[in-house]
Motif scaffolding. Structure first.
Motif, mmCIF file in Angstrom:
data_model
loop_
_atom_site.group_PDB
_atom_site.id
_atom_site.type_symbol
_atom_site.label_atom_id
_atom_site.label_comp_id
_atom_site.label_asym_id
_atom_site.label_seq_id
_atom_site.Cartn_x
_atom_site.Cartn_y
_atom_site.Cartn_z
ATOM 1 N N CYS A 41 0.836 -1.202 0.000
ATOM 2 C CA CYS A 41 0.000 0.000 0.000
ATOM 3 C C CYS A 41 0.876 1.259 0.000
ATOM 4 O O CYS A 41 0.591 2.228 -0.717
ATOM 5 C CB CYS A 41 -0.918 -0.018 1.220
ATOM 6 S SG CYS A 41 -2.045 1.378 1.335
ATOM 7 N N ALA A 42 1.946 1.229 0.785
ATOM 8 C CA ALA A 42 2.850 2.380 0.837
ATOM 9 C C ALA A 42 3.528 2.613 -0.510
ATOM 10 O O ALA A 42 3.715 3.768 -0.932
ATOM 11 C CB ALA A 42 3.895 2.171 1.929
ATOM 12 N N SER A 43 3.888 1.531 -1.213
ATOM 13 C CA SER A 43 4.525 1.693 -2.526
ATOM 14 C C SER A 43 3.566 2.334 -3.525
ATOM 15 O O SER A 43 3.966 3.180 -4.335
ATOM 16 C CB SER A 43 5.023 0.343 -3.043
ATOM 17 O OG SER A 43 3.953 -0.497 -3.433
ATOM 18 N N VAL A 44 2.292 1.943 -3.466
ATOM 19 C CA VAL A 44 1.289 2.543 -4.349
ATOM 20 C C VAL A 44 1.077 4.006 -3.977
ATOM 21 O O VAL A 44 0.946 4.881 -4.849
ATOM 22 C CB VAL A 44 -0.045 1.762 -4.280
ATOM 23 C CG1 VAL A 44 -1.106 2.432 -5.146
ATOM 24 C CG2 VAL A 44 0.156 0.321 -4.742
ATOM 25 N N LEU A 45 1.064 4.292 -2.679
ATOM 26 C CA LEU A 45 0.875 5.673 -2.217
ATOM 27 C C LEU A 45 2.009 6.572 -2.706
ATOM 28 O O LEU A 45 1.774 7.678 -3.215
ATOM 29 C CB LEU A 45 0.798 5.701 -0.689
ATOM 30 C CG LEU A 45 0.615 7.074 -0.030
ATOM 31 C CD1 LEU A 45 -0.733 7.669 -0.403
ATOM 32 C CD2 LEU A 45 0.742 6.963 1.481
ATOM 33 N N VAL A 46 3.243 6.088 -2.587
ATOM 34 C CA VAL A 46 4.396 6.877 -3.036
ATOM 35 C C VAL A 46 4.334 7.107 -4.540
ATOM 36 O O VAL A 46 4.526 8.231 -5.030
ATOM 37 C CB VAL A 46 5.709 6.177 -2.643
ATOM 38 C CG1 VAL A 46 6.903 6.853 -3.316
ATOM 39 C CG2 VAL A 46 5.884 6.181 -1.134
ATOM 40 N N GLY A 47 4.054 6.042 -5.301
ATOM 41 C CA GLY A 47 3.987 6.181 -6.752
ATOM 42 C C GLY A 47 2.875 7.097 -7.216
ATOM 43 O O GLY A 47 2.978 7.736 -8.271
ATOM 44 N N THR A 48 1.801 7.195 -6.417
ATOM 45 C CA THR A 48 0.666 8.045 -6.785
ATOM 46 C C THR A 48 0.907 9.506 -6.431
ATOM 47 O O THR A 48 0.594 10.413 -7.212
ATOM 48 C CB THR A 48 -0.611 7.549 -6.081
ATOM 49 O OG1 THR A 48 -0.842 6.174 -6.427
ATOM 50 C CG2 THR A 48 -1.817 8.370 -6.499
ATOM 51 N N LEU A 49 1.463 9.749 -5.244
ATOM 52 C CA LEU A 49 1.596 11.121 -4.758
ATOM 53 C C LEU A 49 2.910 11.783 -5.138
ATOM 54 O O LEU A 49 2.992 13.011 -5.173
ATOM 55 C CB LEU A 49 1.440 11.147 -3.226
ATOM 56 C CG LEU A 49 0.080 10.731 -2.666
ATOM 57 C CD1 LEU A 49 0.047 10.949 -1.168
ATOM 58 C CD2 LEU A 49 -1.052 11.498 -3.337
#
Length: 660
Positions: free
Chosen positions: A362-370
């Motif tokens: 989830c954190a990897s997706v959050l970083v890639g999104t923001l």
């Protein structure tokens, strides 16, 4: 009068939410049952009024009242009735009204069916729920009023975005919102428990069914949205790592971790601090998704708003609730007692490992999104983070998670036997290796990682089956005895098995579609034949048809294989004159779990038409898997143990006054 009534009902709902926000808290502080019970009556009344407001907006759309700006901007008198109804939430204002209606629905459900909750806890939960509702009522009334009138009403509306004129819009947003907003209950339970300073196994027992309901709907909503994009947008893909897609995936990952963490807390009274934090973070990610879709910071087919005022308002809501809840958590976390201890090799340990990988993913997706958004704000530089980043970060995190999934149910609570679990999974492992060998021998071309990925999926599926086999004693006791044991298994055990198997099934579909997808892209004239994956598709001709609010060009393809006629496929392009835009309506031919897919492009000056033809092997498994996972969730939800209140020991210890 309908628009004014709907607006007035929304104002009354805000007033009730404000009462619900403070009076029950005063009652809890004074230990006054009458004041605490105000939360129940106001929550039900609030649901009634916001429901009336939503019905009013639906009525305005159905009757094509173009004196209302929302109807004028998003409807047309010739639009089919179903799209008049679904068009209510096919725009920013209407979708926000649906958002708060579902928020009120969950609050009303807690009020109606939360009689097993301690009275003070129920009062706090509904008060927190009302804080969230009040903020979004104010947001709608100040920046996004769906009932605004037009001084000089036009005769005809501008019509709904043609891409949204699809039956998928009737299912996808409500499902997604039931998931998004449903996690608000977990959030409210967490904040209420922090206010009271009491969190135990009973709390986990109360919060888990609500979390499971939200997770089921979010699973189905994401799957439905993926399928809608697949067949409606004409590009033939099912996931693009679009930031708005990621905005729905992140709370799903956190919610999945929360479900497993709450199970540890319920069974072993452990992971209290972590479970409460996950409850806060899961809904915080839902709020973040709302901000991304409605703030104007993203341009996407999923995004609604581009008004900076709305973005700032939602950002303030985000800061207040995420910042406030995390501050409360930081202030109270030291007073929370840790629960029971457990060995690293145990079912608790497996579930902690599950949480570790899910939250990291989830954190990897959050970083890639923001990260691209943050970089643009700070430096003005625009970059895009696409599939390569997410595949390289998200994929490797899920491989060890999937390997661990079959082991979890095999391990005992508190202290498990890893070697014993491996021995019980030996048959599943051997069959997975056999699947690896068969796929390697059968497959031609594609990634070398595809066969191992399919073997891993088979291991996950057979691991779920092995768990059931071990529990009923299959092959060790007479068949009749095993069947009786199977009938007597808790539904949550069946639910876990179905959910895990659904994960493996979806993985098989993903690997097969992305690895062995065949395509034909070119131009065709009548009587031309295209060959894809052994199929022959002959363009029989092009035809015109007038729809209710569009004009349609239809291509007719005769499909055959080995000289045998199979079917006729009729993809089309629709032109919507009111919106001056067009959509591609793909044609699908299902053969088992595989599909032939045709979408049309533009007609050339020579009379040929551009076509995209795909053969997608086992593509439907991508969506059958989540449906099976959701079915597993429903089975778990129907378990009798989730329909009772707190565990008896916890109830006896606390001696809490039940809600009336």
């Amino acid at each position: 009068m309908i628009a004014e009534s709907g607006h007035y009902a929304l104002v009354l709902a805000l007033g009730l939410a404000l009462i619900q926000s403070f009076v029950p808290l005063i009652g809890a502080r004074l230990r006054d049952p009458a004041l605490m019970n105000v939360a129940r009556s106001t929550a039900l009344a609030q649901l009634l009024f916001v429901g009336a407001s939503f019905v009013a907006l639906v009525t305005l759309h159905v009757t094509s009242d173009f004196s209302v700006a929302n109807v004028y901007e998003n409807s047309h008198s010739m639009k089919p009735l179903i799209y008049k109804i679904t068009g209510v939430w096919g725009n920013h204002e209407g979708s926000m009204l649906l958002w708060v209606s579902i928020l009120a629905l969950f609050g009303g459900l807690v009020a109606a069916f939360g009689n097993n909750l301690p009275l003070s806890l129920r009062a706090h939960v509904l008060a927190v729920q009302a804080w969230v509702a009040s903020a979004f009522y104010l947001f709608i009334l100040i920046t996004s009023n769906p009932f605004l009138r037009i001084a000089n009403p036009p005769i005809e509306g501008r019509d709904l975005n043609p891409v949204l004129q699809d039956v998928g819009l009737a299912v996808h947003p409500p499902m997604l919102y039931l998931g998004y907003v449903g996690f608000s209950i977990s959030f409210s339970f967490a904040v209420a428990a922090l206010i009271e300073g009491r969190i135990d196994a009973a709390w986990a027992r109360w919060v888990r069914p609500w979390t499971l309901v939200a997770w089921i709907f979010l699973t189905l909503g994401i799957a439905m949205g993926s399928y809608w994009a697949y067949y409606e947008l004409g590009w033939g893909g099912w996931w693009f790592w679009d930031p708005v897609e990621n905005a729905s995936l992140m709370p799903w990952l956190a919610g999945t971790a929360l479900l497993h963490s709450a199970l540890v807390m319920e069974k072993r009274n452990a992971l209290k601090v972590w479970t409460v934090l996950l409850s806060i973070l899961t809904f915080s990610l839902s709020l973040l998704g709302t901000f991304l879709v409605r703030s104007g910071v993203l341009t996407s087919v999923h995004a609604f708003a581009s008004d900076p005022t709305r973005g700032v308002f939602i950002l303030l809501i985000l800061c207040v609730f995420i910042g406030g809840s995390l501050s409360l958590y930081a202030a109270r976390v030291s007073s929370l007692k840790q629960g029971g201890l457990f060995a690293p090799i145990s079912r608790e340990g497996a579930l902690v490992l599950n949480n570790l990988f899910l939250t990291t993913a989830c954190a990897s997706v959050l970083v890639g999104t923001l990260y691209p958004l943050g970089l643009e704000v700070l430096s003005g530089e625009k970059i895009s983070v696409g599939a390569p980043f997410f595949n390289l970060t998200f994929g490797p995190l899920f491989v060890p998670l999937l390997i661990a999934v079959p082991f979890g149910p095999m391990l005992a609570w508190k202290r498990g036997d890893l070697l014993g679990a491996a021995q019980r999974l030996l048959a599943a492992g051997i069959l997975a290796l056999l699947a690896l060998a068969l796929v390697w021998a059968w497959a031609h071309g594609g990634s070398a990682l595809a066969p191992p990925a399919i073997a891993l999926a088979v291991f996950v599926i057979l691991g779920a089956v092995t768990d059931l086999v071990e529990r009923v004693g299959m092959f060790r006791v007479p068949l009749g005895t095993a069947l009786r044991r199977a009938r007597g298994l808790p539904r949550s055990v069946w639910g876990t098995a179905f959910a895990h198997a659904g994960l493996g099934i979806a993985l098989i579909g993903i690997v097969c579609e992305t690895t062995w997808n065949s395509e034909y892209i070119g131009t065709m004239k009548p009587d031309d034949v295209a060959k894809v994956a052994g199929y022959e598709l002959k363009l029989d001709g092009l035809f015109q048809r007038q729809g209710p609010n569009f004009r349609e060009m239809i291509a007719r393809f005769d499909v055959s294989r080995d000289g045998e006629a199979l079917s006729v496929m009729t993809p089309s392009k629709r032109s919507f004159t009111t919106r001056s835009s067009s959509t591609t309506e793909a044609a699908l031919l299902t053969r088992g779990a595989s599909q032939l897919y045709i979408s049309l492009g533009d007609v050339t000056a020579e009379g040929a038409i551009a076509v995209r033809i795909y053969h997608k092997p086992l593509v439907l498994l991508i969506w059958w898997g989540p449906v099976l996972m959701a079915f597993g969730g429903v089975l778990s939800l129907s378990d009798r143990r989730l329909r009772v209140g707190a565990p008896k020991p916890a109830r006896a210890q606390q001696r809490l006054q039940p809600a009336e």
